[in-house]
Design an enzyme around this catalytic site. Sequence first.
Site, short mmCIF file in Angstrom:
data_model
loop_
_atom_site.label_atom_id
_atom_site.label_comp_id
_atom_site.label_asym_id
_atom_site.label_seq_id
_atom_site.Cartn_x
_atom_site.Cartn_y
_atom_site.Cartn_z
N GLU A 246 0.89 -1.18 0.00
CA GLU A 246 0.00 0.00 0.00
C GLU A 246 0.91 1.22 0.00
O GLU A 246 1.55 1.51 1.01
CB GLU A 246 -0.89 0.01 1.25
CG GLU A 246 -1.96 -1.06 1.26
CD GLU A 246 -3.09 -0.77 0.28
OE1 GLU A 246 -3.13 0.32 -0.31
OE2 GLU A 246 -3.94 -1.66 0.11
N CYS A 280 -2.17 9.27 2.96
CA CYS A 280 -1.95 8.73 1.61
C CYS A 280 -3.09 9.11 0.69
O CYS A 280 -2.88 9.37 -0.49
CB CYS A 280 -1.76 7.22 1.67
SG CYS A 280 -3.07 6.37 2.53
P1 NAD Z 1 8.43 4.77 4.54
O1 NAD Z 1 8.36 3.99 3.28
O2 NAD Z 1 9.59 5.64 4.77
O3 NAD Z 1 8.35 3.81 5.82
C1 NAD Z 1 7.28 2.90 6.01
C2 NAD Z 1 7.75 1.77 6.91
O4 NAD Z 1 8.75 1.00 6.22
C3 NAD Z 1 8.40 2.21 8.22
O5 NAD Z 1 8.00 1.31 9.24
C4 NAD Z 1 9.89 2.06 7.92
O6 NAD Z 1 10.67 1.86 9.07
C5 NAD Z 1 9.89 0.83 7.04
N1 NAD Z 1 11.07 0.69 6.17
C6 NAD Z 1 11.93 1.64 5.76
N2 NAD Z 1 12.85 1.10 4.92
C7 NAD Z 1 12.55 -0.21 4.80
C8 NAD Z 1 13.11 -1.30 4.05
N3 NAD Z 1 14.16 -1.13 3.26
N4 NAD Z 1 12.53 -2.51 4.16
C9 NAD Z 1 11.44 -2.70 4.93
N5 NAD Z 1 10.86 -1.71 5.67
C10 NAD Z 1 11.40 -0.48 5.59
O7 NAD Z 1 7.05 5.60 4.56
P2 NAD Z 1 6.60 6.72 5.61
O8 NAD Z 1 7.41 7.95 5.34
O9 NAD Z 1 6.59 6.12 6.97
O10 NAD Z 1 5.09 6.95 5.16
C11 NAD Z 1 4.72 7.89 4.20
C12 NAD Z 1 4.36 7.25 2.88
O11 NAD Z 1 3.45 6.17 3.09
C13 NAD Z 1 3.66 8.18 1.92
O12 NAD Z 1 4.16 8.02 0.63
C14 NAD Z 1 2.20 7.73 1.97
O13 NAD Z 1 1.45 8.07 0.83
C15 NAD Z 1 2.36 6.27 2.18
N6 NAD Z 1 1.16 5.69 2.79
C16 NAD Z 1 0.39 4.86 2.04
C17 NAD Z 1 -0.77 4.32 2.57
C18 NAD Z 1 -1.64 3.42 1.75
O14 NAD Z 1 -2.49 2.77 2.33
N7 NAD Z 1 -1.47 3.33 0.46
C19 NAD Z 1 -1.14 4.63 3.88
C20 NAD Z 1 -0.31 5.47 4.63
C21 NAD Z 1 0.84 5.99 4.07
#
Ligand code: NAD
Length: 479
Positions: A246, A280
């Site tokens: 997502e 998001c």
């Molecule tokens: P992010 O991708 O930086 O982090 C998300 C999660 O992934 C965190 O728990 C982080 O620690 C983890 N992570 C980071 N690097 C990783 C790796 N290499 N492998 C596995 N896990 C890893 O995102 P964010 O900044 O926390 O959130 C913002 C983004 O999320 C925005 O782009 C937003 O649109 C999106 N978002 C999408 C939805 C949806 O349902 N589509 C919902 C909420 C947020």
Amino acid sequence: MTPLNFESFYNVIDGKLEATAETRHGINPATLEQLPPVPVSTRNDVNRAVEAAQRAAAAWAATPIEERKQKVIQYADAVDALADAFGKMMTLEQGKPLSHAIGEAHGAAYFLKGFAKMDLPDRVVEDTEHRRIVTRYVPVGVCVGIVPWNFPMTTLTFKMGPALVAGCPIILKPSPFTPYCGLKMIELAQQFFPPGVVQVLSGDDSLGPMLTEHPDVAKISFTGSTGTGIRVLQSSAPSLKRVTLELGGNDPAIICSDIDIPKVAARVAMKSFVNSGQVCISIKRLYVHFSIYEEFMAELSKATKSLVVGNGMDESTDLGPIQNAMQFERLKDFVASIKRDKLTIAVGDLENTFSTSNGYFMSPLLIDNPPEDSRAVVEEPFGPILPVLKWDTEEDVIHRANNSADGLGASVWSRDVAQSERMAGQLQAGLVWINNHQELQVDAVFGGHKHSGIGSELGIEGLKAYCLTQSVMHDKDGA
Ligand code: NAD
């Protein structure tokens, strides 16, 4: 129910609370004060959690689904009863206004219960004299749920709810920016589920990859940015994990000419700026019909100016701080590009949009009719920045709305049912609203098109995402 304290925070491995040698801490984004220490998990912690989940998997899968659902409902009631405490913790760690945070905690209970109302019946494909074919859903195995910092509780339930109902053990990983509510939710879950069924690990940036590359994890469900989602997919590939992603969005909303202008403008302001735009599925590109553009812009400006930015603990606050320093810096860079592009600002002041007080505060910015190819239109800011654009013909605005690599959500606002349904039907997005935006319902499937994701959450599809299908073909005369 054993009471929870919101002062000390632990990993949960195999039913036990565990501290780690190394710790880190979150920061209250409204004050920059340090919050309590949280664990920094090691590879050994990951291995032990996966082993505990493997040990728990068979018994949990064999527990009748009605019993699993009952436990999820009891757990959801406990989360609901503690909504005020969870809400307070969430405002401290995430920044959103307290009423919204308490609302999210109640929402977490709602989503958990919603999954507990779903069923996974066997499907009889053929039942004849000579053959019986039945397709059934079996649990996928050990799951990992990785969540972002914008909705620390609900995003967690989108993963743990269906995993538990489907019969899978799950290890949750909250965001390093907002670990507190997630750790407490899973600590609370130990009062309802056997050891190893629901576990949680907090850590730094190295933890996610340790989980996604672990060979004994069968499924990863990830919510976060598109860039990280691609890394999750790559890391999951060698062991052929099932993956749900997502990801980010750049949602368009199309305002037609026949709407109630003050009513829709006020609603659009909230659906763009709530959670300080860190959603998001918030409106990120607004297309307004040229015939009402000036009048709509006046009302939208009024609604935007009325939003109070401040500490989420203050009752008057509508928009809390930006959640973390990294995102705050990213938004500063975004605003610098708006300055460079010399875009017209309808509401806000580019020189003073960021507060110099002790917190990551940013006032909302409305951009007046920027070029379609400006960064403000093309890229998800994930902050309180909304570009407003004019449209004339349906064909043109549908093309512009769809002209994005993202396809998470989209909306059409009109009183003309035929027009709104015609336009909605042409939008390339996983969730299309008419006269609404940014609303999720547990039984309505949600999943991004294009670069906004793979697979889906919520709805029966969100439950089946934690299952493998198995068709049993019985040849009655074959032996
Ligand atoms: P992010 O991708 O930086 O982090 C998300 C999660 O992934 C965190 O728990 C982080 O620690 C983890 N992570 C980071 N690097 C990783 C790796 N290499 N492998 C596995 N896990 C890893 O995102 P964010 O900044 O926390 O959130 C913002 C983004 O999320 C925005 O782009 C937003 O649109 C999106 N978002 C999408 C939805 C949806 O349902 N589509 C919902 C909420 C947020």
